[in-house]
Design a protein around this motif. Sequence first.
Motif, PDB file in Angstrom:
ATOM      1  N   VAL A 125       0.877  -1.174   0.000  1.00 53.94           N
ATOM      2  CA  VAL A 125       0.000   0.000   0.000  1.00 53.94           C
ATOM      3  C   VAL A 125       0.914   1.223   0.000  1.00 53.94           C
ATOM      4  N   ARG A 150      -2.371   3.959  -8.762  1.00 52.20           N
ATOM      5  CA  ARG A 150      -3.706   3.351  -8.688  1.00 52.20           C
ATOM      6  C   ARG A 150      -4.074   2.675 -10.007  1.00 52.20           C
ATOM      7  N   TYR A 154      -2.237  -0.469  -7.514  1.00 60.18           N
ATOM      8  CA  TYR A 154      -1.822  -0.338  -6.119  1.00 60.18           C
ATOM      9  C   TYR A 154      -2.756   0.594  -5.356  1.00 60.18           C
ATOM     10  N   THR A 155      -3.020   0.236  -4.104  1.00 55.56           N
ATOM     11  CA  THR A 155      -3.810   1.105  -3.235  1.00 55.56           C
ATOM     12  C   THR A 155      -2.933   2.267  -2.778  1.00 55.56           C
ATOM     13  N   CYS A 156      -3.468   3.489  -2.883  1.00 55.23           N
ATOM     14  CA  CYS A 156      -2.720   4.683  -2.497  1.00 55.23           C
ATOM     15  C   CYS A 156      -3.553   5.506  -1.533  1.00 55.23           C
ATOM     16  N   MET A 173      -7.394  -0.678   7.209  1.00 56.48           N
ATOM     17  CA  MET A 173      -6.695  -1.579   6.283  1.00 56.48           C
ATOM     18  C   MET A 173      -5.862  -2.614   7.028  1.00 56.48           C
TER      19      MET A 173
END
Length: 317
Positions: A125, A150, A154-156, A173
């Motif tokens: 992340v 993103r 990928y989670t940002c 998260m």
Amino acid sequence: MEGTVYKSTGSWYTVKATDGLFYECRIKGKFRIKGIKSTNPIAVGDKVHFELDDKGEEHVGVIHSIDDRKNYIIRKSVNLSKQTHIIAANLDQVFLLITLNNPTTYTIFIDRFLVTAEAYEVPVVLVFNKIDTYNKEEMDEVKFLAALYREIGYTCIGISAKTGKNVDRIKEMMTGKISMFAGHSGVGKSTLINAIEPNLDIKTAEISEQHLQGQHTTTFAEMFDLSFEAQIIDTPGIKGFGIVDMEREEIGDYFPELFELKQDCKFNNCIHLDEPKCAVKDALEEGKVSYSRYRSYLQMITGEEENYRIDIHGERK
Ligand SMILES: Nc1nc2c(ncn2[C@@H]2O[C@H](COP(=O)(O)OP(=O)(O)O)[C@@H](O)[C@H]2O)c(=O)[nH]1
Ligand SMILES: [Mg+2]
Ligand SMILES: [Zn+2]
């Protein structure tokens, strides 16, 4: 009995069993894992099976088997043999803290980190910290980078460990998962961990691109339970995420967006340099692949070390 390894100091392993209690365990027999020669057969995060000590000593056990790992991170052993040391196993995610300045996190650093994480199958992340300090232009750059990563999958998230902005989202998260924090020294790892769990007194590793090779220190990772059903693994003194002994041809496979395009390249061993009918180069020209990512890819396959960031206007910074 069954449990998870929280700490290891060489010959003893602290295991938290499913009954919620901690047991000090030794190993019985040999644990050889296919394909890796490691100095430690069992690492923090491993799921193990053990029996209580037959001499009747309380909370002492003997580990007799270990479950398959979903992933693990390693480094070269401190001695000069070809052996490796497993730092931690079964990580659910790593939070990579990024700051634009103080200190500067360059995209090549982010991309090298992501490639290694892909190789080790550890989800990352991207956490853009210190957003309380950014002006409009800097915020635009954070948004630009977040959108770029993103798009790849990928989670940002943008946070301020100092003001607490979005820290609750990080906690969300983390819930139910084993996490690690990484990023250059000074990006705010300790501050973030303090914001998440004020009474936890851990040092938190400075994970940087620099590999540990040649550094003669022995360090042990440790897992900590947090108050909200989450665990973090702290790896003091570990400066590398792992060793990357990749073939040049293999590197592109750890850039998810390049890997996806590779099947459309004319040559199935295309490394997207100057081969004809390369889908990656085409996508780059059409703006479908980020120039910044492609630059990092080139740097990685050529072994070039220069640090810079390609900003929102396509300029080097
Ligand atoms: N303004 C601001 N400062 C921060 C933030 N997070 C960390 N810092 C500061 O950055 C410095 C380095 O933070 P630290 O947590 O020690 O970084 P670490 O080396 O990654 O553990 C300290 O002076 C922190 O107070 C933030 O979100 N905003
Ligand atoms: Mg720190
Ligand atoms: Zn290609």
